[in-house]
Design a protein around this motif. Structure first.
Motif, PDB file in Angstrom:
ATOM      1  N   THR A  92      -4.320  26.207  46.287  1.00  0.00           N
ATOM      2  CA  THR A  92      -3.183  27.505  45.728  1.00  0.00           C
ATOM      3  C   THR A  92      -3.987  28.636  45.879  1.00  0.00           C
ATOM      4  O   THR A  92      -2.910  29.464  46.782  1.00  0.00           O
ATOM      5  N   MET A  93      -4.659  28.829  45.981  1.00  0.00           N
ATOM      6  CA  MET A  93      -5.154  29.927  45.503  1.00  0.00           C
ATOM      7  C   MET A  93      -5.915  31.435  46.726  1.00  0.00           C
ATOM      8  O   MET A  93      -5.206  32.031  46.739  1.00  0.00           O
ATOM      9  N   MET A  94      -6.460  30.262  47.465  1.00  0.00           N
ATOM     10  CA  MET A  94      -7.018  31.010  48.816  1.00  0.00           C
ATOM     11  C   MET A  94      -5.678  31.126  50.066  1.00  0.00           C
ATOM     12  O   MET A  94      -6.038  32.460  50.753  1.00  0.00           O
ATOM     13  N   PRO A  95      -4.475  30.932  50.054  1.00  0.00           N
ATOM     14  CA  PRO A  95      -3.321  31.266  51.179  1.00  0.00           C
ATOM     15  C   PRO A  95      -2.464  32.654  50.490  1.00  0.00           C
ATOM     16  O   PRO A  95      -2.144  32.928  51.217  1.00  0.00           O
ATOM     17  N   VAL A  96      -2.629  32.594  48.848  1.00  0.00           N
ATOM     18  CA  VAL A  96      -2.146  34.115  48.164  1.00  0.00           C
ATOM     19  C   VAL A  96      -3.102  34.874  48.716  1.00  0.00           C
ATOM     20  O   VAL A  96      -2.780  36.082  48.665  1.00  0.00           O
ATOM     21  N   VAL A  97      -3.789  35.080  48.658  1.00  0.00           N
ATOM     22  CA  VAL A  97      -5.662  35.196  49.015  1.00  0.00           C
ATOM     23  C   VAL A  97      -5.544  36.328  50.062  1.00  0.00           C
ATOM     24  O   VAL A  97      -5.275  37.664  49.601  1.00  0.00           O
ATOM     25  N   GLN A  98      -5.433  35.262  51.214  1.00  0.00           N
ATOM     26  CA  GLN A  98      -5.731  36.081  52.054  1.00  0.00           C
ATOM     27  C   GLN A  98      -4.573  36.847  52.682  1.00  0.00           C
ATOM     28  O   GLN A  98      -3.914  37.909  53.145  1.00  0.00           O
ATOM     29  N   SER A  99      -3.264  36.008  52.649  1.00  0.00           N
ATOM     30  CA  SER A  99      -1.760  37.123  52.697  1.00  0.00           C
ATOM     31  C   SER A  99      -2.006  38.615  51.650  1.00  0.00           C
ATOM     32  O   SER A  99      -1.415  39.804  52.591  1.00  0.00           O
ATOM     33  N   LYS A 100      -2.035  38.611  50.780  1.00  0.00           N
ATOM     34  CA  LYS A 100      -2.225  40.154  50.689  1.00  0.00           C
ATOM     35  C   LYS A 100      -3.721  40.904  50.969  1.00  0.00           C
ATOM     36  O   LYS A 100      -3.371  41.706  51.134  1.00  0.00           O
ATOM     37  N   LEU A 101      -4.648  40.639  51.365  1.00  0.00           N
ATOM     38  CA  LEU A 101      -5.557  40.897  51.814  1.00  0.00           C
ATOM     39  C   LEU A 101      -5.037  41.533  53.839  1.00  0.00           C
ATOM     40  O   LEU A 101      -5.875  41.964  54.044  1.00  0.00           O
ATOM     41  N   ALA A 102      -3.667  40.534  54.265  1.00  0.00           N
ATOM     42  CA  ALA A 102      -3.461  40.671  55.261  1.00  0.00           C
ATOM     43  C   ALA A 102      -2.836  41.688  55.690  1.00  0.00           C
ATOM     44  O   ALA A 102      -1.635  42.367  56.274  1.00  0.00           O
ATOM     45  N   ALA A 103      -1.810  42.402  54.209  1.00  0.00           N
ATOM     46  CA  ALA A 103      -1.107  43.180  53.967  1.00  0.00           C
ATOM     47  C   ALA A 103      -1.553  45.022  54.044  1.00  0.00           C
ATOM     48  O   ALA A 103      -2.015  45.360  53.512  1.00  0.00           O
ATOM     49  N   THR A 104      -1.645  45.345  55.010  1.00  0.00           N
ATOM     50  CA  THR A 104      -2.542  46.628  55.702  1.00  0.00           C
ATOM     51  C   THR A 104      -1.030  47.434  55.031  1.00  0.00           C
ATOM     52  O   THR A 104      -0.782  47.205  54.271  1.00  0.00           O
ATOM     53  N   GLY A 105      -1.224  48.734  55.637  1.00  0.00           N
ATOM     54  CA  GLY A 105      -0.399  49.403  55.154  1.00  0.00           C
ATOM     55  C   GLY A 105      -1.169  50.959  54.073  1.00  0.00           C
ATOM     56  O   GLY A 105      -1.412  49.489  53.060  1.00  0.00           O
ATOM     57  N   ASP A 106      -1.446  51.363  53.772  1.00  0.00           N
ATOM     58  CA  ASP A 106      -1.013  51.806  52.531  1.00  0.00           C
ATOM     59  C   ASP A 106      -1.082  51.716  51.189  1.00  0.00           C
ATOM     60  O   ASP A 106      -0.915  51.334  49.639  1.00  0.00           O
ATOM     61  N   GLU A 107       0.427  50.990  51.437  1.00  0.00           N
ATOM     62  CA  GLU A 107       1.734  50.721  49.909  1.00  0.00           C
ATOM     63  C   GLU A 107       0.833  49.948  49.547  1.00  0.00           C
ATOM     64  O   GLU A 107       1.550  49.172  48.608  1.00  0.00           O
ATOM     65  N   PHE A 108       0.004  49.080  50.123  1.00  0.00           N
ATOM     66  CA  PHE A 108      -0.663  46.870  49.637  1.00  0.00           C
ATOM     67  C   PHE A 108      -1.326  47.925  49.464  1.00  0.00           C
ATOM     68  O   PHE A 108      -1.983  47.149  49.350  1.00  0.00           O
ATOM     69  N   TRP A 109      -1.969  49.014  49.109  1.00  0.00           N
ATOM     70  CA  TRP A 109      -3.491  48.591  48.087  1.00  0.00           C
ATOM     71  C   TRP A 109      -4.151  47.863  47.444  1.00  0.00           C
ATOM     72  O   TRP A 109      -4.474  47.578  47.454  1.00  0.00           O
ATOM     73  N   LYS A 110      -2.551  47.548  46.618  1.00  0.00           N
ATOM     74  CA  LYS A 110      -3.232  47.143  44.988  1.00  0.00           C
ATOM     75  C   LYS A 110      -2.891  45.926  45.346  1.00  0.00           C
ATOM     76  O   LYS A 110      -3.415  45.249  44.546  1.00  0.00           O
ATOM     77  N   GLU A 111      -2.228  45.614  46.165  1.00  0.00           N
ATOM     78  CA  GLU A 111      -2.179  43.628  46.375  1.00  0.00           C
ATOM     79  C   GLU A 111      -3.293  43.484  46.735  1.00  0.00           C
ATOM     80  O   GLU A 111      -4.696  42.390  46.503  1.00  0.00           O
ATOM     81  N   ARG A 112      -4.553  44.442  48.613  1.00  0.00           N
ATOM     82  CA  ARG A 112      -5.655  43.903  48.558  1.00  0.00           C
ATOM     83  C   ARG A 112      -6.732  44.049  47.592  1.00  0.00           C
ATOM     84  O   ARG A 112      -7.336  43.559  47.747  1.00  0.00           O
ATOM     85  N   GLU A 113      -6.698  44.964  46.571  1.00  0.00           N
ATOM     86  CA  GLU A 113      -7.735  44.941  45.999  1.00  0.00           C
ATOM     87  C   GLU A 113      -7.210  43.943  44.993  1.00  0.00           C
ATOM     88  O   GLU A 113      -8.206  43.493  44.715  1.00  0.00           O
ATOM     89  N   ALA A 114      -6.175  42.966  44.190  1.00  0.00           N
ATOM     90  CA  ALA A 114      -6.385  42.425  43.495  1.00  0.00           C
ATOM     91  C   ALA A 114      -6.552  40.828  44.044  1.00  0.00           C
ATOM     92  O   ALA A 114      -7.433  39.472  43.439  1.00  0.00           O
ATOM     93  N   ALA A 115      -6.781  40.682  45.482  1.00  0.00           N
ATOM     94  CA  ALA A 115      -7.298  39.860  46.208  1.00  0.00           C
ATOM     95  C   ALA A 115      -8.672  40.240  46.381  1.00  0.00           C
ATOM     96  O   ALA A 115      -9.343  38.683  45.647  1.00  0.00           O
ATOM     97  N   VAL A 116      -8.932  40.836  46.133  1.00  0.00           N
ATOM     98  CA  VAL A 116     -10.804  41.142  46.056  1.00  0.00           C
ATOM     99  C   VAL A 116     -10.898  40.575  44.727  1.00  0.00           C
ATOM    100  O   VAL A 116     -12.233  39.865  44.626  1.00  0.00           O
ATOM    101  N   LEU A 117     -10.551  41.187  43.635  1.00  0.00           N
ATOM    102  CA  LEU A 117     -11.327  40.810  42.135  1.00  0.00           C
ATOM    103  C   LEU A 117     -10.422  38.889  42.334  1.00  0.00           C
ATOM    104  O   LEU A 117     -11.784  39.121  41.492  1.00  0.00           O
ATOM    105  N   ALA A 118      -9.676  38.764  42.384  1.00  0.00           N
ATOM    106  CA  ALA A 118      -9.693  36.838  42.777  1.00  0.00           C
ATOM    107  C   ALA A 118     -10.631  36.650  43.016  1.00  0.00           C
ATOM    108  O   ALA A 118     -11.840  35.603  42.466  1.00  0.00           O
ATOM    109  N   ILE A 119     -11.401  37.036  44.348  1.00  0.00           N
ATOM    110  CA  ILE A 119     -12.510  36.478  44.731  1.00  0.00           C
ATOM    111  C   ILE A 119     -13.893  36.457  43.920  1.00  0.00           C
ATOM    112  O   ILE A 119     -14.470  35.079  43.815  1.00  0.00           O
TER     113      ILE A 119
END
Length: 899
Positions: free
Chosen positions: A397-424
């Protein structure tokens, strides 16, 4: 008080204030609360304190709060708050007439038109109830009930506000029998509180629910009996339009699941469905309260099955709540670079843990990156707990959500990427089996994030990598794994030198975790590590400087003697010594430096000798100054702070451990012995704890210098073991017990005056071992053995009282030199009184069998002699009968001793 303020004596019931007195006090209060007044606030405070000595002063304050209608609300409120503080000290010693005058003015104000007056009155009522009990104010309950039933909003709110404060500060008072009342007060109020759950007024619904919630922990009979009604009320309020009410509903469910999960069990699905919905509430405080439910549920004995079906919907909610909120204060902090000096309020209070001799180390809490609790952290904590309950099951359940957050490049998505690293990082422990095969790729992915443009991505990547450090180090045994370990190490060291304070902090903490895992594995990289740490030492502001000290101390603990090479010391010591010379003896920034030196002294061992003299001397000065400051701050030129003493004692312990007998010349020329004895008698337990640790360390290396005051040291150490509140000072007892044993080994027969006394204190500890901590029981068993070894003729007559619990305790101790000493005592006692151990022979054999191997040849032979002695003594099959009571593995171990 000025002449105008004197009034009719308070002894007559119709006490009346004098107008001049009222005016005078009001004028003072106005000056006190006015933000624009230029008057000296401390002078006003002294004037009010002076008035407080006057017997009528509190009557005046009560009059101004309750009856001075023409006065401004702010002044009336200030009079009320001052009255509350005064009553805390003076209420019980007041005349009954004054008490009655104050109380009689409060009740009519429950319905005062102004909310602030009502609230202040509620606070004072609660204070009086705590001081005088319900019985001391017979009219109160009826007045509260009358107001609650009045249908006038002001009266209902005033009564409910007072009642909710009593429920919060002294709930047990309402759940007690009151002479003259058929029911306990809580039984009178509960039905009325439930009725207010349906009130059209938000304030009343909130106060009523908040009041009942205070009783979940106490669970009085009245709440237990009406639980169905309470739960129905919660279900109705669950969708209340007011967020503060919904928050209280969530808080109730969280507390119920913690305290009485059985009540929620029949409604569990309904409750979980609700909590899942409000976990997405637009109000963050409601969502936070709901989020607490998941961790609380996992701590109960209820089946995890109930939770399983919610995981596919719950995990995405948690992940979305782990994204930084726009108003998170960390976002503003993350913009600060390290050229800005720290503000005083940024410096968290620090706590030094006194030295403890024994087997139990406190767990480090490495997971709290910043201190404010919020939805993001609570969600990450819930994910961590769920991963420990369900393990790899949550990954699909978790990893697909994490991977899609990490795949969101672009500066406006940095908080999504950060949350994915926190989740791991959050699931690093619980899901390690499922993640392990992908660890090299994950680490490879995380390493570049250490250099991300966004500081909070850099800092969270440090933390997440540190959560995997155990496995990264495990894999470093082969070439590929070592390359990756080295990349992580160098990546984190780069971040130690980041310009951003938040990243510096996260990197140093991550590095400390990596150091503990890698230990001497860091040796090949020591030079580079030291260069980075000392560079940070020169660059950091005060707050993060403490974390560098910690990293240096942890490094010294990790690599030990490897550090003792001139090329390393040339990098490490000069900056530390410069800082040491720059700080004064009363500067609190000295604490982390003293701790850091303690670790370095232990690591360098005799290599620290070249730095020892000034360090030793300064510790003595600090202790001396502080002991003086305790009695006379002005002549000491310092305010007393026991932490200076504790840190200095611990550094002296580190020195004696590192230098060994090399410390003797320093001790000989100093006043340490007398200062130490004073510390052993200190009233603060953490000072005593560190003092006895040092006493034990000095006993090992230079007991001769303790000799002149030996009887006093032994006497005060023994006293620590014989105290009615032993459980509150276990660590002090632990260190005192250990120190007596260390002294005994060195001073031999000189310990004899206290032996019988000490034995009488040690035996009860062994007899109640299951109630005490492991370390104290081990040290007790060892010290008892050491005393028996040194004075067998004094100890052996008492053997029968303690052989059984003693042998059980000995069999739990790991092989080491202290265990050898204890068994030497066992052998000496059995030689002196063989029959004293007969009834415990089976347990004694088990204790002997607990040795993996006795390395000392003479002790091995002594144990053989003891067993053979019993074998010869027990004839006609008696020995075989004892042997048949032993388990096969124990018999096999005893075969080493040829019996």
């Amino acid at each position: 008080m000025a002449a105008t303020a004197t009034a009719t004596a308070a002894s007559t019931t119709s006490w009346q204030p004098q107008e001049g007195g009222v005016k005078e006090i009001c004028a003072l209060l106005e000056l006190q609360i006015s933000p624009s007044s230029t008057a000296d606030k401390s002078q006003i405070w002294q004037q009010l304190e002076h008035y407080s000595q006057h017997p009528d002063f509190n009557n005046y304050l009560a009059f101004i709060l309750a009856r001075a209608e023409g006065t401004s609300v702010e002044i009336r409120q200030a009079a009320g708050l001052l009255l509350k503080n005064n009553l805390r000290k003076a209420y019980k010693s007041m005349t009954p007439e004054s008490q009655q005058y104050i109380r009689s003015g409060l009740l009519p104000c429950l319905g005062a038109p102004d909310k602030h007056i009502r609230s202040t009155v509620g606070t004072i009522i609660t204070e009086i109830v705590q001081l005088g009990g319900i019985l001391g104010w017979p009219e109160l309950l009826q007045a509260l009930v009358t107001c609650m039933e009045s249908n006038d909003l002001n009266h209902m709110e005033g009564a409910m506000d007072a009642l909710s404060k009593i429920c919060e500060d002294a709930p047990q008072l309402l759940d007690a029998d009151v002479p003259g009342l058929p029911d306990r007060p809580i039984q009178i109020f509960l039905p009325r509180l439930y009725q207010f759950f349906q009130s059209p007024h938000t304030s009343l619904r909130k106060l009523a629910l908040g009041s009942v919630n205070q009783y979940i922990m106490l669970m009085p009979a009245a709440l237990y009996a009406s639980m169905h009604q309470y739960l129905q009320g919660l279900f109705v309020l669950a969708h209340d339009p007011a967020p503060e009410v919904r928050k209280l509903v969530c808080a109730a469910f969280v507390q119920l699941i913690e305290v009485r999960p059985s009540f929620l069990e029949p409604h569990l699905k309904q409750v979980m469905e609700y909590i899942l919905q409000v976990n997405k509430d637009a109000d963050e405080e409601v969502a936070l309260e709901a989020c607490e439910f998941w961790s609380a549920y996992c701590d109960t004995q209820l089946s995890s099955e109930n939770l399983r079906e919610f995981l596919p919907r719950l995990i995405p909610v948690l992940l979305s709540n782990m994204v930084y909120a726009d108003d998170d204060e960390s976002l503003a902090e993350a913009e600060e670079d390290d050229s800005l000096p720290d503000r005083e309020q940024d410096l968290k209070p620090r706590f030094h843990a006194s030295r403890l001799h024994g087997s139990e180390d406190a767990e480090d809490d490495d997971d709290d990156i910043v201190n404010v609790w919020n939805l993001r952290k609570c969600s990450a904590a819930a994910l961590d707990v769920l991963s420990n309950v369900f393990g790899d099951e949550i990954l699909p359940t978790m990893m697909p959500v994490v991977q899609s957050k990490l795949a969101a490049t672009g500066d406006e998505f940095w908080k999504e990427r950060e949350a994915a690293v926190l989740a791991i990082g959050a699931v690093a422990e619980g899901c390690i089996n499922g993640l392990y095969p992908h660890l090299p790729q994950m680490v490879e992915f995380l390493i570049p994030l250490l250099d991300d443009n966004f500081p909070l991505i850099r800092s969270i990547s440090c933390w997440t990598l540190s959560r995997f450090s155990k496995y990264i180090v495990q894999e470093s045994g082969h070439e590929k794994g070592y390359e990756q370990f080295d990349k992580v190490l160098m990546g984190i060291l780069r971040r130690v030198l980041d310009n951003n304070k938040r990243v510096q902090e996260a990197a140093c903490s991550a590095f400390a975790t990596l150091e503990e895992e890698a230990a001497e594995g860091l040796a090949p990289r020591l030079e580079v590590i030291l260069q980075h740490l000392m560079c940070a030492f020169g660059k950091y502001q005060r707050r993060n400087l403490r974390i560098v000290y910690d990293a240096i101390g942890t490094l010294a603990d990790a690599v030990g003697a490897e550090l003792n090479q001139p090329k390393y010391l040339e990098i490490l010591m000069p900056p530390l010594i410069a800082k040491w010379q720059q700080l004064s003896n009363t500067d609190k920034d000295l604490f982390p430096l003293l701790e850091c030196f303690t670790s370095i002294a232990q690591a360098l061992s005799t290599g620290f000798a070249q730095f020892a003299q000034p360090v030793f001397q300064r510790c003595i000065e600090i202790i001396h100054t502080q002991q003086l400051a305790k009695v006379d701050p002005s002549s000491a030129g310092a305010l007393y702070d026991k932490e200076f003493i504790v840190c200095s004692l611990d550094l002296l312990s580190g020195l004696s451990e590192g230098l060994g007998s090399g410390i003797e010349s320093l001790v000989a020329q100093s006043s340490l012995r007398d200062l130490l004895l004073q510390c052993c008698m200190d009233d603060a337990s953490d000072v005593r704890q560190s003092a006895f640790a040092l006493l034990g360390d000095l006993s090992r290396v230079c007991a001769v210098h303790l000799h002149p005051r030996l009887p006093e040291f032994l006497d005060v150490a023994a006293k620590q073991l014989n105290t009615p509140n032993l459980k509150e000072t276990l660590s002090v007892a632990n260190n005192a017990c250990w120190a007596i044993g260390e002294l005994a080994v060195k001073i031999q027969k000189d310990v004899s005056p206290v032996v019988v006394n000490v034995i009488s204190y040690l035996v009860p500890i062994l007899q109640h071992s299951e109630e005490l901590n492991k370390s104290l029981v081990e040290n007790t068993a060892i010290t008892l053995g050491r005393l028996a070894w040194v004075c067998p003729e004094l100890v052996s007559p008492h053997m029968e009282h303690f052989m059984q619990p003693w042998c059980i305790a000995l069999s739990m101790i790991r092989d080491d030199i202290e265990k050898e000493d204890a068994f030497r005592g066992l052998c000496a006692m059995v030689r002196a009184n063989p029959s004293g151990a007969l009834s415990s022979l089976v347990l004694m054999c088990k204790a002997i069998a607990s040795w993996h191997e006795i390395r000392s040849e003479d002790l091995h032979n002594e144990v053989c002699q003891v067993l053979h002695g019993y074998k010869q003594m027990l004839r006609n099959g008696a020995w075989d009968q004892y042997m048949s009571a032993l388990e096969p593995p124990v018999k096999e171990k005893l075969s080493k001793y040829q019996v």
